[in-house]
Scaffold this motif. Structure first.
Motif, PDB file in Angstrom:
ATOM      1  N   ALA A 292      19.009  -4.805   8.309  1.00  0.00           N
ATOM      2  CA  ALA A 292      18.386  -5.616   9.352  1.00  0.00           C
ATOM      3  C   ALA A 292      16.958  -5.992   8.970  1.00  0.00           C
ATOM      4  O   ALA A 292      16.494  -7.110   9.266  1.00  0.00           O
ATOM      5  N   GLN A 293      16.261  -5.090   8.321  1.00  0.00           N
ATOM      6  CA  GLN A 293      14.868  -5.352   7.948  1.00  0.00           C
ATOM      7  C   GLN A 293      14.754  -6.361   6.825  1.00  0.00           C
ATOM      8  O   GLN A 293      13.861  -7.219   6.842  1.00  0.00           O
ATOM      9  N   ILE A 294      15.635  -6.276   5.832  1.00  0.00           N
ATOM     10  CA  ILE A 294      15.444  -7.114   4.646  1.00  0.00           C
ATOM     11  C   ILE A 294      16.381  -8.319   4.584  1.00  0.00           C
ATOM     12  O   ILE A 294      16.182  -9.217   3.758  1.00  0.00           O
ATOM     13  N   HIS A 295      17.399  -8.365   5.464  1.00  0.00           N
ATOM     14  CA  HIS A 295      18.352  -9.477   5.389  1.00  0.00           C
ATOM     15  C   HIS A 295      18.471 -10.258   6.694  1.00  0.00           C
ATOM     16  O   HIS A 295      18.493 -11.477   6.691  1.00  0.00           O
ATOM     17  N   GLY A 296      18.588  -9.565   7.803  1.00  0.00           N
ATOM     18  CA  GLY A 296      18.749 -10.236   9.079  1.00  0.00           C
ATOM     19  C   GLY A 296      19.456  -9.349  10.076  1.00  0.00           C
ATOM     20  O   GLY A 296      19.815  -8.202   9.763  1.00  0.00           O
TER      21      GLY A 296
END
Length: 909
Positions: free
Chosen positions: A177-181
Motif C-alpha cells: 500500500a505504501q509503495i504501490h497503491g
C-alpha cells in the motif's frame, strides 16, 4: 453487462473469495493469504475474466517454469487456446495474448527498462498482475525478484498476490500500500478439506493430536523414540519402514499419497523398496500401460532407469534429478489419479498442482548449508497442505514418521506451530544497478532501492532504536532548557577547575607517599630493636594524619600470626595500638622515658592496628614527658607543603567562582556533564541507526564502486561496457560481461564456445561430482585467460564486502562440449555422476546465456553468430521440451530467468 461472480462460477464461493473479488472491483490490489488448496487461484481467475471483459490484459506470474507450463494448460482449458500465451526464458508462446503466463523473473526483466512512474510498451493495456506463490519472497536466492517486481510495477496496475498463510501478511499488505497503491489483505485459515495429522511408528499409524487438536494425543505423551543405531550394531531400530507405511495407508484407504523425502537417492531407494507392490486396479493398470508406452515410444531416452516398472504399478519418484519430461509424465499421471504413491523432494510442495489424499513427511528435520535443523513451521505447512483433494476427499491426512532423531514431541510442535513470517531477501545486484541507472537519476534510484520490503521491515524493527533516539533528544532538550540561563563557558571553566583540583589532590597524595617512603628509610628493621620508653612518631596506614603524632613505646605484644603489635602512649594521653609500618620516626636523641616500665596497656584496648583508647590519671604524667616539638612533615618535606598550597589556591578559586551565584555549582556541572554524555550517546545511536537503516543503499553504492573500477559506470551512468553488462541476466552480470568482452572466447568453435559459456554460469556445490569427458585444450586455455579477471573481481568484492558468485567450472563443462558434438543422451549420462535432471539444468543454463548473447550490445557480430550456432547444437531433446506451439529456440529477449530448480545440485544425496 456487469460481471458478477455468480455468472462466472457455478458454485458457491467462500467468504474470503467474495471479499477479494469485491476489493478488486473497488480498484484495490489484494494479498490473499490462505491455506494450500483453499481456492486462492479462483481470485486470479476472476481477475482474468474481468480483464477479458474490459478488453485488458493480465500477466500471471509463477516461481517455476513447471508451474507456468501447468497454468498454461489450465488456462487454455478455461479461456481458450488462442487467448493464453507463455513466456519463460526458453519458451515463447503466443506472446501477444491477453492472458500471458510467465515466470516472475520475466516480469521483473520487462520492468527494468521502464522509467519510474511510466507505463512501458511491455505493459500497455495491462490491468492486473497475479503474483502466484507470493510467499516465494522468503526464498533466499530468488526472493528479491518478487520485491523488485512489486517496486517497479506501475501504480495503475492492480496486483493480486496469492500466498500461503504467513504470520505477517498485514505487513506485506501495508508495504505494498505504501509503495504501490491501495491494497487489502484477504486472510483465511479455513480449509475446505480439513486435515487430520497422524504419527507413524513401527507398530502402526496413530492420531498425533487429541480430539480438540490442541495438544499431543494422550497415548503419545509418554511415547519414547526408538534408540539410535549404535556403531557396529546390526539390528536396526524398530521404526516404520516405507513398505509398512504404504501398506497401512492402503489398508486405511488413505491413498493416493505423496511421501516427502529430503534426498534424491532416498526417493529412488524408496521406489525400489516397494516395487513388489501393485497399488492400482486392473483397469487403472491398463490405462497406465497405454499412457506410459505412448510416452516412451515418443521419448525413448526419457525413461528413468529402475522406475518404469514401478510406474506401471502406480509408484513413482519426483525430484530435481529426473528429466523434466519424466517429471511431467509423473505429474500428469498423478493428477489423473493413476499413480497412488509418489516419493518426492520438498520442491514438489512449491506450487505444482499435485493434490493427494495423504502426505507423508518422512523426516521432521533436514540438512542445510548451515547444518541439520528441524523443519520450519512454514515448510511443514507447505508440505502438509498438499493433502486433501477439494471435491474428492472429506478430509486430508498428514502422516509424520517417527525416527531415532525426531519423535512425537517434535511432530506435535510442528503440527501446532503457527506460520513463519515473510522476511526480505532483497539484495542489490550489478544488473539492478546498471538497469536502474540507465533510466533513473541517482536520487530516483535511491528512492526505488529504499522502497524494498526489507527497508520497510527494517523501519519496523528499528522502531525501538528510533524511540531511544527520540528519548535521548528529549532529555538533551530538557537539560539545555535548565542550563539556558547559565553561560556555558562559565560552567566549562568551573568544570576545568574541578578537574584541576582533582589532579592537585592526586599529586599531593603521590608526594606525600614519596616523602613517607624517603623519611621512614629502614625503620621497619630498626623498630625490631627498639626498647620500651623510646620516643617515636606515628603516621601511616592505620594512623591517618597529616603531621606525625609524638608518642612513646610502652611495650611490644606478639599477636596472632606472629604479628608484633606496638602499644604506644601519645603526647595527648591516648593509648594507640599499631604496627611497625605506622612508625614514622625514631628519636634516639631523647632519653628513654623510664616511667613507661610501670605502665600496662589496658585490657579494653583491642589488639588491632589503629585501635585507640583514652589514657587516665596514671598515664598523664608519662604523656607530659613526651617531646611535642618533633619536626613536622612540612618541615621534613617542603615540596609536600608547596603542593598543598597549590591545591588550596585552586580550592579557593572554586569557592569564589561566579557560578556559585546560580545555585549549586556541582549540580550545574553534573547537568552539563550529563548533557555531554547524552550528546555523545545520541551521535552513536544515530550513526548505528543510519548504518543499518541505509544498508541496502550502502550495498548499492558498493556495487557502483566496483562497477566504476571495471569501467562499467562513468559519472553515475552506464558506459558502453556497462550497457553490455546491463543486458545480461544472471547471478553476476559484471562477470558475464567481463568474460565475454575479454576476447578469450572469440576464437572458439561453437561446441567449444558452448562449453566456455557453461563454465561462467555453472556452480557445482558438491565436490564428489565427476565426468569421464575432458574439456578440450582451446576451452581450457580460454578459461585460463579469465583467471586474472576473476581474481580482480574477487579482490574488489572482498574489499566492498560483496558476496556475489563468480562461477568458473572446469570439469563438468566437458559434458556440454560432448553434447554439442552430438553425443547420445544415454551415453552422456553414463559418463557422469550427475543425475539426468542436473545435466539438463547445466545445458539449459548454458542455452540461456547463449540465447542472451544475440541481444547484448557492443559484442562482435562473430561472437553473436558463434553463440547462435552453439545454441542450435545443444537445443535438442531433452534440453528442448518446448510446449506445443512454442518457438524451437529460447527467446533472447526473455532469457535470464533460468531458475527451473535449485542451484546444481542442491538436494542431498
Amino acid at each position: 453487462m456487469v460481471l458478477t461472480p455468480e455468472k462466472l462460477f457455478p458454485f458457491k464461493l467462500d467468504p474470503f473469495q467474495l471479499e477479494a473479488i469485491e476489493a478488486l472491483n473497488q480498484g484495490n490490489s489484494v494479498i490473499v493469504c490462505a491455506p494450500t488448496g483453499s481456492g486462492k487461484t479462483l481470485v486470479g481467475e476472476y481477475a482474468i475474466h474481468r480483464a477479458l471483459h474490459e478488453n485488458k490484459r493480465v500477466f500471471y506470474t509463477t516461481p517455476l517454469k513447471a508451474l507456468s507450463n501447468q497454468k498454461l494448460r489450465d488456462f487454455r482449458d478455461i479461456f481458450g487456446h488462442e487467448k493464453v500465451g507463455l513466456l519463460t526464458g526458453d519458451t515463447s508462446v503466443n506472446r501477444d495474448a491477453p492472458i500471458l503466463v510467465m515466470t516472475t523473473e520475466i516480469f521483473r526483466n520487462m520492468l527494468y527498462g521502464t522509467t519510474m512512474g511510466e507505463v512501458g510498451q511491455a505493459v500497455q493495456d495491462l490491468q492486473t498482475v497475479v503474483l502466484d506463490e507470493c510467499h516465494y519472497m522468503n526464498d533466499r536466492q530468488r526472493g528479491t525478484v518478487w520485491e523488485e517486481s512489486i517496486i517497479y510495477c506501475p501504480q495503475g496496475i492492480q496486483l493480486v498476490g496469492l500466498s500461503a498463510t504467513v504470520a505477517n501478511g498485514d505487513q506485506l499488505t501495508d508495504w505494498i500500500a505504501q509503495i504501490h497503491g491501495p491494497s487489502q489483505l484477504i486472510y483465511s485459515d479455513f480449509r475446505p478439506v480439513p486435515l487430520t495429522i497422524h504419527f507413524a511408528t513401527g507398530k502402526g499409524v496413530f492420531p498425533l493430536l487429541n480430539e480438540n487438536k490442541t495438544a499431543l494425543h494422550n497415548r503419545l505423551k509418554r511415547h519414547r523414540k526408538p534408540p539410535r543405531r549404535q556403531k557396529g550394531q546390526k539390528k536396526k531400530p524398530a521404526t516404520a519402514t516405507m513398505a509398512f507405511i504404504v501398506a497401512q495407508l492402503q489398508q486405511k484407504d488413505m491413498l493416493p499419497a505423496i511421501f516427502f523425502i529430503f534426498s534424491r537417492k532416498g526417493c529412488d531407494k524408496a521406489v525400489q523398496t516397494i516395487d513388489h507392490l501393485s497399488l492400482v486396479t486392473p483397469a487403472e493398470a491398463n490405462v497406465l500401460k497405454q499412457r506410459i508406452d505412448n510416452f516412451l515410444a515418443a521419448n525413448p531416452e526419457a525413461a528413468r532407469a529402475g522406475q518404469v516398472e514401478p510406474l506401471y504399478r502406480g509408484i513413482a519418484a519426483h525430484h530435481a534429478g529426473l528429466l523434466p519430461a519424466w517429471k511431467s509424465l509423473v505429474e500428469e499421471l498423478f493428477q489423473a489419479g493413476l499413480i497412488k504413491v509418489v516419493f518426492a523432494t520438498e520442491t514438489l510442495a512449491a506450487g505444482i498442482n499435485m493434490p493427494a489424499r495423504t502426505t507423508v513427511i518422512s523426516s521432521l528435520s533436514k540438512r542445510t548449508d548451515s547444518g541439520h535443523r528441524l523443519l520450519r513451521a512454514s515448510e511443514f505447512l507447505q508440505m502438509a497442505g498438499r493433502a486433501g483433494r477439494r471435491g474428492m476427499d472429506f478430509e486430508g491426512h498428514v502422516v509424520t514418521v517417527e525416527t531415532p532423531f525426531e519423535g512425537a514431541q517434535e511432530a506435535g510442535y510442528l503440527a501446532l506451530a503457527t506460520p513463519d513470517p515473510l522476511v526480505s531477501q532483497f539484495t542489490p545486484s550489478y544488473g539492478m544497478v546498471l538497469n536502474l541507472l540507465q533510466t533513473h537519476s541517482l536520487d530516483e534510484t535511491r528512492d526505488l532501492v529504499e522502497r524494498s520490503f526489507g527497508q520497510y521491515l527494517s523501519t519496523l524493527h528499528l522502531a525501538p532504536q528510533q524511540q531511544a533516539i527520540d528519548d535521548v533528544e528529549r532529555n538533551i532538550e530538557l537539560i539545555r532548557e535548565q542550563l539556558a540561563t547559565v553561560d556555558d563557558a562559565m560552567v566549562a571553566e568551573y568544570g576545568k577547575l574541578k578537574e584541576r583540583l582533582r589532579e592537585e589532590r592526586r599529586l599531593l597524595k603521590i608526594l606525600d607517599k614519596q616523602a613517607m617512603d624517603t623519611l621512614s628509610g629502614d625503620l621497619l628493621t630498626a623498630v625490631n630493636f627498639t626498647v620500651a620508653g623510646t620516643v617515636l612518631s606515628l603516621k601511616g596506614k592505620h594512623i591517618k594524619v597529616h603531621n606525625p603524632i609524638p608518642a612513646v613505646l610502652v611495650t611490644k605484644i606478639l599477636g596472632p600470626g606472629k604479628v608484633t603489635y606496638l602499644a604506644c602512649l601519645t603526647a595527648d594521653n591516648h593509648w594507640v595500638m599499631t604496627t611497625a609500618s605506622d612508625v614514622f620516626g625514631l628519636y634516639e636523641k631523647y632519653e628513654r622515658i623510664a616511667e613507661v616500665d610501670t605502665l600496662v596497656p589496658p585490657t579494653e584496648l583491642p589488639l588491632r592496628a589503629g585501635s585507640k583508647l583514652a589514657g587516665d590519671e596514671g598515664t598523664a604524667p608519662v604523656a607530659t614527658k613526651i617531646p611535642t616539638s618533633l619536626p613536622t612533615l612540612d618541615e621534613l618535606a617542603p615540596e609536600v607543603k608547596e603542593q598543598r598550597d597549590r591545591m588550596q589556591t585552586v580550592a579557593d578559586k572554586l569557592e569564589t567562582h561566579p557560578l556559585n551565584e546560580f545555585g549549586k555549582p556541582k549540580a550545574l556541572l553534573k547537568k552539563r556533564q550529563r548533557l555531554q554524555t547524552l550528546e555523545k550517546e545520541l551521535q552513536d545511536r544515530q550513526e548505528k541507526y543510519q548504518r543499518y537503516a541505509s544498508r541496502y543503499w550502502e550495498e548499492f553504492l558498493n556495487l557502483m564502486a566496483i562497477l566504476e573500477t571495471f569501467g562499467g559506470l562513468e559519472h553515475n551512468q552506464p558506459s558502453k561496457f556497462g550497457q553490455m553488462a546491463a543486458a545480461f541476466r544472471g547471478e553476476n552480470e559484471l562477470w558475464l560481461a567481463l568474460a565475454l568482452d575479454s576476447g578469450e572466447f572469440d576464437h572458439l568453435e561453437p561446441h567449444q564456445f558452448a562449453a566456455a559459456c557453461a563454465a561462467i554460469v555453472t556452480e557445482i556445490t558438491r565436490p564428489d561430482t565427476w565426468t569421464h569427458y575432458r574439456t578440450s585444450n582451446p576451452v581450457t586455455e580460454a578459461l585460463e585467460g579469465l583467471r586474472s579477471i576473476r581474481r580482480k573481481i574477487f579482490q574488489q568484492q572482498r574489499r566492498y564486502q560483496v558476496a556475489l558468485p563468480v562461477a568458473l567450472e572446469w570439469n563438468l563443462i566437458a559434458l556440454v562440449e560432448a553434447w554439442a558434438l552430438e553425443t547420445d543422451w544415454n551415453e552422456l549420462c553414463k559418463n557422469t555422476s550427475l543425475d539426468e535432471g542436473d545435466v539438463v539444468r547445466i545445458l539449459r543454463r548454458t542455452l540461456d546465456i547463449l540465447s542472451q548473447i544475440h541481444h547484448i550490445p557492443f559484442l562482435p557480430a562473430s561472437v553473436k553468430s558463434t553463440a547462435r550456432q552453439a545454441a542450435y547444437l545443444i537445443n535438442r531433446f531433452p534440453v528442448n521440451e518446448a510446449a506445443s506451439g512454442a518457438t524451437n529456440a529460447p527467446d533472447p529477449e526473455l532469457a535470464g530467468d533460468n531458475k527451473d530448480g535449485d542451484p546444481i545440485p542442491t538436494e542431498e544425496e
